[in-house]
Design a protein around this motif. Structure first.
Motif, PDB file in Angstrom:
ATOM      1  N   ALA A  25      57.755 -15.047  18.072  1.00  0.00           N
ATOM      2  CA  ALA A  25      58.973 -14.627  18.773  1.00  0.00           C
ATOM      3  C   ALA A  25      58.775 -13.334  19.557  1.00  0.00           C
ATOM      4  N   LYS A  26      57.588 -12.729  19.470  1.00  0.00           N
ATOM      5  CA  LYS A  26      57.288 -11.538  20.263  1.00  0.00           C
ATOM      6  C   LYS A  26      55.817 -11.574  20.656  1.00  0.00           C
ATOM      7  N   SER A  27      55.468 -10.801  21.642  1.00  0.00           N
ATOM      8  CA  SER A  27      54.095 -10.811  22.149  1.00  0.00           C
ATOM      9  C   SER A  27      53.116 -10.318  21.094  1.00  0.00           C
ATOM     10  N   ILE A  28      51.887 -10.830  21.191  1.00  0.00           N
ATOM     11  CA  ILE A  28      50.807 -10.435  20.288  1.00  0.00           C
ATOM     12  C   ILE A  28      49.734  -9.760  21.140  1.00  0.00           C
ATOM     13  N   ALA A  29      49.470  -8.490  20.865  1.00  0.00           N
ATOM     14  CA  ALA A  29      48.583  -7.702  21.731  1.00  0.00           C
ATOM     15  C   ALA A  29      47.158  -7.617  21.210  1.00  0.00           C
ATOM     16  N   LYS A  30      46.920  -7.965  19.939  1.00  0.00           N
ATOM     17  CA  LYS A  30      45.594  -7.795  19.359  1.00  0.00           C
ATOM     18  C   LYS A  30      45.103  -9.104  18.756  1.00  0.00           C
ATOM     19  N   PRO A  31      43.779  -9.370  18.813  1.00  0.00           N
ATOM     20  CA  PRO A  31      43.227 -10.549  18.144  1.00  0.00           C
ATOM     21  C   PRO A  31      43.485 -10.482  16.643  1.00  0.00           C
ATOM     22  N   GLY A  32      43.523 -11.627  16.008  1.00  0.00           N
ATOM     23  CA  GLY A  32      43.731 -11.689  14.567  1.00  0.00           C
ATOM     24  C   GLY A  32      44.425 -12.975  14.182  1.00  0.00           C
ATOM     25  N   VAL A  33      44.710 -13.109  12.885  1.00  0.00           N
ATOM     26  CA  VAL A  33      45.397 -14.283  12.351  1.00  0.00           C
ATOM     27  C   VAL A  33      46.843 -13.904  12.062  1.00  0.00           C
ATOM     28  N   TYR A  34      47.779 -14.675  12.578  1.00  0.00           N
ATOM     29  CA  TYR A  34      49.204 -14.373  12.448  1.00  0.00           C
ATOM     30  C   TYR A  34      49.917 -15.553  11.785  1.00  0.00           C
ATOM     31  N   THR A  35      50.716 -15.248  10.756  1.00  0.00           N
ATOM     32  CA  THR A  35      51.412 -16.266   9.980  1.00  0.00           C
ATOM     33  C   THR A  35      52.837 -15.814   9.731  1.00  0.00           C
ATOM     34  N   GLY A  36      53.775 -16.717   9.895  1.00  0.00           N
ATOM     35  CA  GLY A  36      55.158 -16.389   9.595  1.00  0.00           C
ATOM     36  C   GLY A  36      55.900 -17.598   9.090  1.00  0.00           C
ATOM     37  N   ILE A  66      50.212 -13.664  24.540  1.00  0.00           N
ATOM     38  CA  ILE A  66      49.345 -13.699  23.364  1.00  0.00           C
ATOM     39  C   ILE A  66      47.944 -13.336  23.816  1.00  0.00           C
ATOM     40  N   ALA A  67      47.338 -12.376  23.139  1.00  0.00           N
ATOM     41  CA  ALA A  67      46.014 -11.884  23.509  1.00  0.00           C
ATOM     42  C   ALA A  67      44.948 -12.955  23.295  1.00  0.00           C
ATOM     43  N   ASP A  68      43.756 -12.691  23.802  1.00  0.00           N
ATOM     44  CA  ASP A  68      42.614 -13.560  23.533  1.00  0.00           C
ATOM     45  C   ASP A  68      42.288 -13.560  22.039  1.00  0.00           C
ATOM     46  N   ASP A  69      41.697 -14.657  21.560  1.00  0.00           N
ATOM     47  CA  ASP A  69      41.134 -14.740  20.205  1.00  0.00           C
ATOM     48  C   ASP A  69      42.185 -14.556  19.113  1.00  0.00           C
ATOM     49  N   VAL A  70      43.373 -15.039  19.347  1.00  0.00           N
ATOM     50  CA  VAL A  70      44.438 -15.011  18.344  1.00  0.00           C
ATOM     51  C   VAL A  70      44.495 -16.364  17.635  1.00  0.00           C
ATOM     52  N   VAL A  71      44.699 -16.330  16.319  1.00  0.00           N
ATOM     53  CA  VAL A  71      44.928 -17.544  15.528  1.00  0.00           C
ATOM     54  C   VAL A  71      46.372 -17.521  15.044  1.00  0.00           C
ATOM     55  N   VAL A  72      47.130 -18.560  15.364  1.00  0.00           N
ATOM     56  CA  VAL A  72      48.508 -18.694  14.911  1.00  0.00           C
ATOM     57  C   VAL A  72      48.545 -19.825  13.886  1.00  0.00           C
ATOM     58  N   SER A  73      48.944 -19.507  12.664  1.00  0.00           N
ATOM     59  CA  SER A  73      48.954 -20.507  11.594  1.00  0.00           C
ATOM     60  C   SER A  73      50.010 -21.574  11.847  1.00  0.00           C
ATOM     61  N   ALA A  74      49.819 -22.718  11.194  1.00  0.00           N
ATOM     62  CA  ALA A  74      50.769 -23.816  11.311  1.00  0.00           C
ATOM     63  C   ALA A  74      52.175 -23.373  10.896  1.00  0.00           C
ATOM     64  N   TRP A  75      53.186 -23.915  11.560  1.00  0.00           N
ATOM     65  CA  TRP A  75      54.598 -23.692  11.269  1.00  0.00           C
ATOM     66  C   TRP A  75      55.063 -22.274  11.602  1.00  0.00           C
ATOM     67  N   THR A  76      54.236 -21.493  12.253  1.00  0.00           N
ATOM     68  CA  THR A  76      54.606 -20.120  12.587  1.00  0.00           C
ATOM     69  C   THR A  76      55.441 -20.085  13.859  1.00  0.00           C
ATOM     70  N   LEU A  77      56.485 -19.268  13.873  1.00  0.00           N
ATOM     71  CA  LEU A  77      57.260 -19.012  15.083  1.00  0.00           C
ATOM     72  C   LEU A  77      56.819 -17.688  15.667  1.00  0.00           C
ATOM     73  N   ARG A 133      52.352 -16.737  28.103  1.00  0.00           N
ATOM     74  CA  ARG A 133      50.950 -16.565  28.484  1.00  0.00           C
ATOM     75  C   ARG A 133      50.113 -16.554  27.210  1.00  0.00           C
ATOM     76  N   ILE A 134      49.202 -17.510  27.085  1.00  0.00           N
ATOM     77  CA  ILE A 134      48.344 -17.616  25.910  1.00  0.00           C
ATOM     78  C   ILE A 134      46.919 -17.322  26.357  1.00  0.00           C
ATOM     79  N   GLY A 135      46.238 -16.455  25.628  1.00  0.00           N
ATOM     80  CA  GLY A 135      44.915 -16.006  26.033  1.00  0.00           C
ATOM     81  C   GLY A 135      43.830 -17.042  25.811  1.00  0.00           C
TER      82      GLY A 135
END
Length: 344
Positions: free
Chosen positions: A290-301, A277-288, A258-260
């Protein structure tokens, strides 16, 4: 061709300079010439404006004085304004109503619909006004397609899918193929699970070339209004994507994720199944993910590029992190005791 004041009348903004200047194209700062409208969205390119030969510029209001003497459209977001102008200058080709003699059509269609050569439309299909079905497209039985939607060549839509209004599906898109659902026998053989859900696309959805959206296993796969999917993306069964989310090329979303709304998913990002994945989340390129994201923000892995030798050496260290952590804990525990050197 538009005069600057005509653009402002339609799109808003403010004119500085001659509002009667005519423009017919949009261009970059370094390539634009007479009759072109260029834009400056990033101040680091301000030095290029002096050499720019465009007839007018789209800039932010704070540059009014710095660019005095130039013909300007002042707006808070020049890049967005440029996009609106580009749409005016480059409208999509108008539909040419009619069914090509080489098309196979088994449903009654509105007179305003265009169907290209080699296209096939099965029974019980409902198309809205001004729909364009390009060459060699296939529309399966029971499918519904809303007004103004355009299918470019070689799009395949399986049975019973729902496509909203004003959508764009580029060449090679496949909507409604079976999701990847199998149960395993003790022998190791795989038993196919029938995929009985649908794909439901909202309005104003654009899907890039060779992207696939699988039908649901039981429930529907749902793509919300205004979603934009790049080329070569895989959306698995039962996925739900919230409105106005955008996803770059080669990203993959596993089943039942589920993507917000208003999310931005970078190229080649991977999203595991059955997470949210919560609303207003940014997932950087090449990121995996693997678990739910509950808060907006930029996520990189991801890891930075390095030589193979360095990667092997660094990964060897990573394999021993648990042992290293245990040694650190032991050292910390020992340091908490009395200092023998202070006795005597």
């Amino acid at each position: 061709m538009f005069r600057l004041h005509e653009l402002v009348d339609r799109l808003g903004g403010e004119i500085a300079g001659d509002g009667d200047v005519a423009v017919s194209r949009v261009g970059t700062l370094d390539k634009a010439g007479e009759g072109d409208l260029a834009f400056l969205a990033n101040r680091k390119y301000l030095s290029q404006v002096g050499e720019c030969a465009a007839s007018a510029l789209i800039v932010t209001p704070d540059l009014r004085e710095a660019l005095a003497g130039r013909n300007l459209i002042l707006t808070a977001d020049p890049y967005l304004y440029f996009a609106r102008v580009a749409q005016l200058f480059n409208p999509p080709p108008a539909a040419r109503p009619g069914i090509h003699a080489l098309a196979a059509v088994a449903s009654t269609l509105p007179a305003s619909v265009q169907v290209g050569p080699g296209a096939s439309i099965e029974e019980d299909v409902v198309l809205g006004e001004d729909v364009v079905i390009g060459p060699n497209c296939h529309v399966g039985r029971g499918t519904r397609i809303g007004r103004g939607t355009r299918l470019y060549a070689n799009v395949s839509i399986y049975h019973d899918c729902v496509i909203g209004e004003d959508c764009i599906l580029h060449s090679g898109v496949v909507i409604g193929a079976d999701g990847f659902g199998f149960a395993r026998e003790k022998s190791g053989a795989w038993v196919k699970i029938p995929q009985t859900g649908r794909v439901v696309l909202g309005n104003d959805v654009e899907i890039g070339a060779n992207t696939t959206v699988d039908r649901g296993a039981l429930d529907d796969t749902v793509i919300g209004d205004g979603v934009k999917l790049d080329n070569l993306i895989q959306i698995a069964h039962n996925v739900r994507v919230g409105e106005h989310t955008i996803m770059a090329g080669c990203a993959g979303v596993a089943g039942s994720a589920r993507i917000g709304a208003r999310c931005m998913i970078g190229g080649q990002a991977g999203i595991s199944g059955h997470l949210s994945i919560a609303d207003d989340v940014v997932v950087s390129a090449w990121t995996l993910v693997a678990k739910s994201i509950a808060k907006p923000g930029v996520y990189t892995g991801n890891l930075p590029l390095q030589t193979h030798g360095d990667w092997v050496k660094n990964f060897s260290h990573l394999r021993h992190l648990d042992a290293l952590a245990r040694r650190v804990r032991q050292l910390e525990q020992n340091s908490d005791g009395p200092d023998d050197r202070s006795q005597g």
